[in-house]
Design a protein around this motif. Structure first.
Motif, PDB file in Angstrom:
ATOM      1  N   VAL B 495       0.702  -1.411  -0.293  1.00 22.97           N
ATOM      2  CA  VAL B 495      -0.254  -0.033  -0.109  1.00 22.97           C
ATOM      3  C   VAL B 495       1.427   1.211   0.158  1.00 22.97           C
ATOM      4  O   VAL B 495       0.947   2.465  -0.647  1.00 22.97           O
ATOM      5  CB  VAL B 495      -1.019   0.094   1.514  1.00 22.97           C
ATOM      6  CG1 VAL B 495      -1.810   1.429   1.121  1.00 22.97           C
ATOM      7  CG2 VAL B 495      -1.719  -1.252   0.839  1.00 22.97           C
ATOM      8  N   ARG B 496       1.788   1.287   1.137  1.00 19.04           N
ATOM      9  CA  ARG B 496       2.748   2.604   0.605  1.00 19.04           C
ATOM     10  C   ARG B 496       3.520   2.721  -0.745  1.00 19.04           C
ATOM     11  O   ARG B 496       3.385   3.671  -0.809  1.00 19.04           O
ATOM     12  CB  ARG B 496       4.294   2.504   1.812  1.00 19.04           C
ATOM     13  CG  ARG B 496       4.660   3.580   2.308  1.00 19.04           C
ATOM     14  CD  ARG B 496       5.749   3.100   3.249  1.00 19.04           C
ATOM     15  NE  ARG B 496       6.585   2.207   3.670  1.00 19.04           N
ATOM     16  CZ  ARG B 496       6.590   1.421   4.377  1.00 19.04           C
ATOM     17  NH1 ARG B 496       5.910   1.073   5.183  1.00 19.04           N
ATOM     18  NH2 ARG B 496       8.081  -0.027   3.655  1.00 19.04           N
ATOM     19  N   GLY B 499       1.055   3.955  -2.715  1.00 18.11           N
ATOM     20  CA  GLY B 499       0.695   4.953  -2.578  1.00 18.11           C
ATOM     21  C   GLY B 499       1.799   5.919  -3.062  1.00 18.11           C
ATOM     22  O   GLY B 499       1.509   7.039  -3.876  1.00 18.11           O
ATOM     23  N   TYR B 500       3.093   5.836  -3.031  1.00 16.18           N
ATOM     24  CA  TYR B 500       3.717   7.207  -3.886  1.00 16.18           C
ATOM     25  C   TYR B 500       3.008   7.014  -5.422  1.00 16.18           C
ATOM     26  O   TYR B 500       3.536   8.273  -6.164  1.00 16.18           O
ATOM     27  CB  TYR B 500       4.861   6.506  -3.810  1.00 16.18           C
ATOM     28  CG  TYR B 500       5.875   6.596  -2.306  1.00 16.18           C
ATOM     29  CD1 TYR B 500       5.920   7.411  -1.562  1.00 16.18           C
ATOM     30  CD2 TYR B 500       6.427   5.524  -2.133  1.00 16.18           C
ATOM     31  CE1 TYR B 500       5.955   6.569  -0.047  1.00 16.18           C
ATOM     32  CE2 TYR B 500       6.836   4.956  -0.687  1.00 16.18           C
ATOM     33  CZ  TYR B 500       6.678   5.920   0.703  1.00 16.18           C
ATOM     34  OH  TYR B 500       7.145   5.857   1.737  1.00 16.18           O
ATOM     35  N   ASN B 502       0.271   6.567  -6.475  1.00 15.40           N
ATOM     36  CA  ASN B 502      -0.889   7.200  -6.273  1.00 15.40           C
ATOM     37  C   ASN B 502      -0.816   8.661  -6.714  1.00 15.40           C
ATOM     38  O   ASN B 502      -1.918   9.193  -6.623  1.00 15.40           O
ATOM     39  CB  ASN B 502      -2.214   6.537  -5.783  1.00 15.40           C
ATOM     40  CG  ASN B 502      -2.308   5.471  -6.383  1.00 15.40           C
ATOM     41  OD1 ASN B 502      -1.649   4.650  -7.490  1.00 15.40           O
ATOM     42  ND2 ASN B 502      -2.898   4.524  -5.179  1.00 15.40           N
ATOM     43  N   LYS B 548       3.700  14.618   0.616  1.00 18.39           N
ATOM     44  CA  LYS B 548       2.219  13.604   0.003  1.00 18.39           C
ATOM     45  C   LYS B 548       1.666  14.100  -0.632  1.00 18.39           C
ATOM     46  O   LYS B 548       0.671  13.243  -1.374  1.00 18.39           O
ATOM     47  CB  LYS B 548       1.442  13.734   1.568  1.00 18.39           C
ATOM     48  CG  LYS B 548       2.629  12.508   2.740  1.00 18.39           C
ATOM     49  CD  LYS B 548       1.979  12.992   4.513  1.00 18.39           C
ATOM     50  CE  LYS B 548       2.744  12.402   4.987  1.00 18.39           C
ATOM     51  NZ  LYS B 548       2.431  12.570   6.416  1.00 18.39           N
TER      52      LYS B 548
END
Lengths: 258, 648, 253
Positions: B495-496, B499-500, B502, B548
């Motif tokens: 997921v991490r 995440g980057y 996305n 982020k």
């Protein structure tokens, strides 16, 4: 002082994985300071590519001070580029002129398959070392370091050979993709030292045999030594050849009888 | 101050330094340590992450003993680890020169060099095993410099009055690493070690309070995989790259240590970072890293800046009366050989004033004209030829004709994962070795001691302490990779990384790294003060939230993606950077590499506060990088006297 | 997306296999380093041949009787201890064996080297040290072998000796055969070109021998290249003097 180099045309090899055919991609660097290193120039290009939502060019690099041996690149037909005795990361843009075209290719050898773009797999070097590029000395049992004197010239010659950074430029530059300079350097380093004598011939045989599974043969062009960032001499190849012959012919039960 | 008065006592921070007199502690430990019988060793699996000096030597030694070892490196080959770049040498209390060296002398020098902020027991052990390291490395074929009689040669280094530094030209780190790499290779060849190359640790799995294994990401395929073991060793180096510009290699990162921290390992003294005075100054905005020039240059080079702010003459045209040889002026006794932290700060102050030299006015001169005049060019060439060549290659200037320009740069981090005497972190079964732990250098590491510590940990400490830790586990089952916790951690990592990808913002990971580095350098670099650190503690989180929202990683999670790798590392640097500043803010004293402007003498020297800060600060993760909990391990000095360091 | 993802395995136990042992010389010959030994040793034998061949042929400057007599001498080497021509035949067979070994090693090394870089560089190489000689070893070698075949057909077997002339080939009249052959300018030219290539081959090969055999010593290293070039020069100058001498009429019937 700082100057700008402008209008550089880069032809960079892009290859999306080992099985892809690959092609040159052209980029123009409008201007860059001549203080920038070659890899920093690629960093700048990569940031631009990311800005354009494109994938960055993949290339191996790490220490950027010429010692780790991670960076590679064939630059204008020369391994590590036009500057003698240095790695790609130590090459600076002051080595280039305005309007130059710079062609960048990965190392090419059967033993160094391309992973992606400019990155290749040099694991064959590790296989050679694993087969014999060491002195067996389990932790803890070593005698006092000054017990065996090593004549200074011998220590110096061993150090000259030990300077090898394992970058693979010798293989890349060799018209035959031979690794003799790499293997010769490791053998010379260990075989010259008194500590290395016990395994000297076993080592020579094992490393040469392993080298044979991956690489081409030496035809004494001298390209390897010219491309070597540590300028390792062709002498190491001669020593390897000699020790390999001895390994085959010597009565190894009576090695002390020279 | 309120926080410091009610000092929390933490049961996890037990140093486990053995009883007995200092000189007997290590022997006592070995005498009482539990052992694993040779035929039982193969029942244990040990994971070693990192293949630098500490990692390679640990993996090779443990495999030699009979443990099953899995070694991990994110490089293509174990030989690339950044230990390779160390130039100067390795210390050992061999006393081959007969100049009065001894184990206790090396011990005292190290404690004093570290400004009395390290653990006596650990440092003494380090000094003790230093002699074994040299024996071991020579036996492995490291071509150390020899004198004409064939015996080992030594040179002297900063912070010591004896010659105890062994060296192999300017490539000592390379030669030692190759020695350790060759032993590791031998074990790989024999099947004692399984090597996972181009494979990066992305998380640590803790089950029932004990390290059960790790989750890795294969850098070539992007695949995540779980690995279970009886013990995990992190030998993953320091976090100097938090500053973006440092002498560390491009790929050095804090991820492994940080993941361990997030899983419960305390992080000790993150603000202790070493700035090396002789690096080549930044030349332009594109610069990606700094290059160190050996400290030995200061033996003959004189450091100066012009006296005039508007100086625009070339260096050799500036007459003597317009030059300020500031180290000679400020520290007449040590002159140009003042210790690293002190020389660095002096240079920084003058550059900050606007007296810097070079096109960006960001350096000071290191001038050899006097040495060339005194010794003649051939002697200078023989002593420093290769360094001059290296300088010319990078800076494009010939140091025989014009002075070198130098400026301090981040070089080493003394802080790291908190470990006890056995090098075990606060997570049982998880060990940290080499620069990754905090153990031996206090607030300032002496030159030529990093190589010593890495090899000491890997060759001579871990093999004993790991056996001690493993013996009680014999014939007990430990969780395998089928345990749901492994799957859970794997999913988290997935997921991490997704995440980057996305975020799809506009800025590259490098952009954020550069900006973050600037903040940490400005506020938590050579000099720190309350205002700056407080400002950093608002600016870093602000930049982090921008990261982020605005990060852009192109490409995909499958196959090699260096941009994605970088994003993960920068993410961890953000959290670490916050903790560094917090640690610097709460340590209200100046000591070694940690210099708080508020705590200095009139002459600008560091003022320690032994009353309130003679302790290790160990930070506990609370789930929020802005709110870590500070714990203390009190340092007690039984053998050495706490004294003020003076180099005047 | 990604064109192919390599399957990845941990690296372990890479050096536990044992290599099949062959009889000593075959064992040596089975590796590239060993084949270079074969190249070097056979090279030395053939260098000896070309040098003595050239020296013997200078007899033509002393006249027909001397040269023809030298040919007769060769046939009677060690005679009467050994039967006539026996030693000559031993030398011939050995040399052919050496040539075969040289060719086989060269061929198999070439195959190995081609395999070692299946995909060539896509941009031009900029060689630094590789010389014209070192890079043209295969070409020069092939031309020299082709020349040798012609040379044997011409002067040993006489098959092509009389093409374009009205003379008659008589085996023992070496001098006359040589003059007749070189009186044809294309033959003389071919001879000169082939010998220049032989010189190129020797200039690199004679140096390579030292490396391949591991004869490396700071005391004589500086002389290795000089030796190779000097040797090549002597052989080439000697050899090409013959057709030139015939063409300009110094040597004639």
């Amino acid at each position: 002082m700082t100057h700008l180099v402008s209008n550089l045309t880069l032809k960079v090899w892009r290859q999306n994985g080992p099985a892809d055919k690959g092609k040159f991609e052209t980029h123009v660097i409008e201007s860059i300071t001549d203080e920038a290193s070659f890899l920093e120039m690629l960093d700048v290009l990569n940031e631009r590519l990311i800005g354009e939502n494109k994938e960055a060019i993949v290339f191996d690099h790490d220490c950027r001070e010429g010692i780790c041996g991670t960076c590679s690149l064939m630059i204008n037909g020369q391994a590590h580029g036009p500057q003698r005795g240095s790695t790609t990361c130590q090459l600076h843009m002051r080595s280039f002129k305005d309007d130059d075209t710079i062609v960048i290719e990965p190392w090419r050898a059967n033993a160094f398959p391309i992973i992606k773009d400019l990155m290749v797999d040099r694991a064959a070097f590790d296989r050679i070392v694993e087969s014999g590029g060491f002195i067996t000395s389990p932790t803890g049992g070593a005698p006092d370091a000054n017990l065996i004197p090593v004549p200074k010239p011998v220590a110096d010659a061993a150090m000259d050979a030990a300077a090898c950074i394992g970058c693979g430029a010798c293989v890349a530059a060799c018209p035959n993709s031979a690794a003799n300079l790499f293997v010769g350097a490791k053998l010379t380093h260990l075989n010259l030292l008194p500590q290395g004598q016990a395994e000297r011939y076993k080592r020579a045989e094992a490393m040469v045999d392993t080298m044979d599974e991956h690489f081409g043969s030496c035809t004494n062009h001298g390209e390897c030594s010219a491309a070597c960032p540590k300028e390792i001499s062709l002498d190491v190849i001669a020593l390897m050849n000699k020790d390999y012959r001895s390994a085959k012919f010597k009565n190894r039960k009576q090695l002390s009888r020279k | 101050m309120t926080m410091l008065q009610d000092r929390p006592t933490n049961t996890k921070l037990i140093s486990k330094v053995p009883d007995g007199a200092l000189v007997d502690k290590w022997d006592n430990f070995k005498a009482n340590a539990k052992l694993v019988n040779p035929s039982n060793k193969r029942k244990f699996k040990v994971i070693v992450v990192g293949t630098g000096l500490a990692g390679a030597s640990a993996a090779a030694s443990l495999a030699e003993l009979g443990y099953r070892v899995d070694a991990f490196t994110f490089h293509d080959s174990p030989r690339r680890a950044h230990s390779i770049a160390a130039q100067g040498g390795i210390n050992a209390a061999k006393n081959y020169q007969g100049d009065g060296d001894s184990v206790s002398r090396l011990f005292t020098d190290t404690i004093k060099g570290g400004d009395f902020r390290s653990r006596e027991g650990n440092v003494y052990r380090l000094a003790q095993v230093s002699v074994n390291i040299i024996d071991q490395m020579v036996a492995q074929g490291v071509p150390f410099a020899r004198d004409y009689g064939g015996l080992l040669d030594n040179r002297s280094f900063g912070g010591a009055q004896v010659s105890r530094t062994f060296y192999a030209r300017g490539q000592t780190g390379q030669q030692l690493l190759l020695g350790a790499y060759q032993q590791l290779s031998r074990q790989i060849g024999l099947g004692g070690v399984r090597l996972f190359n181009r494979c990066e640790l992305v998380d640590i799995v803790v089950i029932d309070g004990r390290a059960a294994g790790i989750v890795t990401r294969d850098l070539l395929t992007g695949e995540l995989a779980s690995h279970a073991a009886h013990a995990v060793v992190l030998a993953t180096g320091g976090y100097g790259n938090a500053y973006y510009l440092s002498t560390n290699a491009m790929n050095c990162n804090v991820t492994a240590a940080w993941r361990a921290h997030q899983r419960g390992a305390y992080f000790a003294n993150p603000c202790y970072t070493q700035i090396h005075p002789t690096c080549i100054p930044q030349a332009d905005a594109t610069q990606s890293k700094l290059t160190l020039m050996s400290e030995s240059l200061r033996n003959d080079g004189r450091v100066w800046v012009p006296k005039n702010f508007d100086e625009n003459r070339a260096a050799h045209e500036i007459p003597e009366q317009d030059r300020d040889y500031f180290l000679e002026r400020l520290y007449p006794a040590y002159g140009n050989l003042a210790p690293r932290d002190i020389s660095s700060r002096a240079a920084k102050r003058l550059v900050d004033k606007g007296l810097g030299v070079g096109p960006l006015k960001n350096g000071v001169y290191l001038d050899f004209a006097e040495a060339i005049g005194r010794l003649g060019r051939p002697v200078v060439e023989e002593r420093y030829g290769n360094l001059f060549e290296m300088y010319e290659r990078i800076a494009g200037e010939n140091p025989y004709d014009q002075p070198m320009r130098i400026y301090p740069a981040t070089h080493y981090t003394m802080g790291g994962l908190w470990v006890d005497y056995e090098l075990q972190t606060t997570i049982p079964g998880l060990y940290a070795a080499g620069e990754a732990n905090f153990s031996d250098h206090g607030t300032n590491r002496l030159g030529a001691s990093a190589l010593m510590q890495g090899l000491a940990d890997g060759y001579f400490v871990l093999p004993y302490t790991i056996s001690n830790g493993l013996a009680p586990l014999l014939n007990k089952t430990v969780p395998g990779t089928d345990h749901p916790e492994f799957k859970r951690v794997e999913t988290e990592a997935k997921v991490r990384f997704q995440g980057y990808l996305n975020v799809r913002g506009t800025r590259s990971p490098d952009y954020f790294h550069r900006e973050l580095g600037k903040l940490i350098w400005d506020y938590c670099g050579m000099e720190r003060d309350r205002n700056g650190l407080e400002r950093a503690l608002t600016e870093i989180p602000a930049l982090y939230s921008e990261f982020k929202k605005d990060l852009r990683v192109t490409g995909t999670g499958e196959g090699i993606n260096q941009t994605l790798e970088k994003a993960g590392r920068v993410d961890d640097f953000f959290q670490l950077g916050t903790l560094m500043c917090k640690d610097a803010l709460t340590r209200e004293e100046s000591a070694g590499g940690h210099f708080r402007v508020e705590y200095q003498t009139e002459e600008g020297e560091a003022v320690r506060d032994d009353e309130n800060f003679c302790h290790v600060a160990a930070w506990e993760w609370t789930g929020d990088e802005n709110n870590a909990t500070r714990h203390e391990e009190q340092l007690s000095f039984e053998t050495v006297q706490l004294a003020t360091r003076s180099y005047k | 997306m990604s064109t192919s993802t390599p399957t990845r395995q941990p690296v372990t136990a890479t050096a536990v296999g044992t290599r099949k042992r062959r009889p000593l010389l075959l064992d040596l010959y089975s590796t590239a380093v060993g084949k270079k030994y074969a190249m070097a040793i056979s090279g030395i034998a053939m260098m000896g041949f070309v040098m003595f061949h050239m020296l013997g042929n200078t007899k033509m400057y002393l006249g027909a009787a001397e040269l023809d007599g030298y040919a007769e001498f060769l046939k009677k080497l060690l005679y009467p201890l050994a039967p006539k021509e026996s030693v000559l035949w031993i030398l011939r067979v050995s040399l052919l064996g050496m040539l075969a070994l040289h060719l086989h090693a060269a061929w198999s090394l070439t195959v190995l080297n081609r395999h070692a870089r299946p995909v060539r560089y896509q941009s031009a190489r900029d060689y630094q040290e590789a010389s014209l000689a070192s890079r043209s070893m295969r070409l020069s070698g092939i031309v020299v072998v082709m020349f040798m075949v012609w040379h044997l057909l011409d002067l040993t077997f006489g098959v092509v000796n009389t093409i374009g002339t009205d003379g008659v080939y008589v085996r023992s009249e070496v001098y006359a055969n040589v003059v007749r052959s070189f009186d044809r300018w294309p033959v003389a030219l071919f001879y000169v070109v082939a010998n220049l290539l032989l010189g190129l081959h020797l200039a690199h090969g004679a140096w390579s021998i030292f490396q391949s055999l591991g004869w490396n010593n700071p005391r004589f290293n500086a002389w290795r290249v000089a030796f190779a070039r000097g040797f090549a020069a002597i052989v080439v100058i000697g050899n090409i003097s013959f057709p030139i001498a015939v063409t300009v009429g110094i040597v004639s019937v």
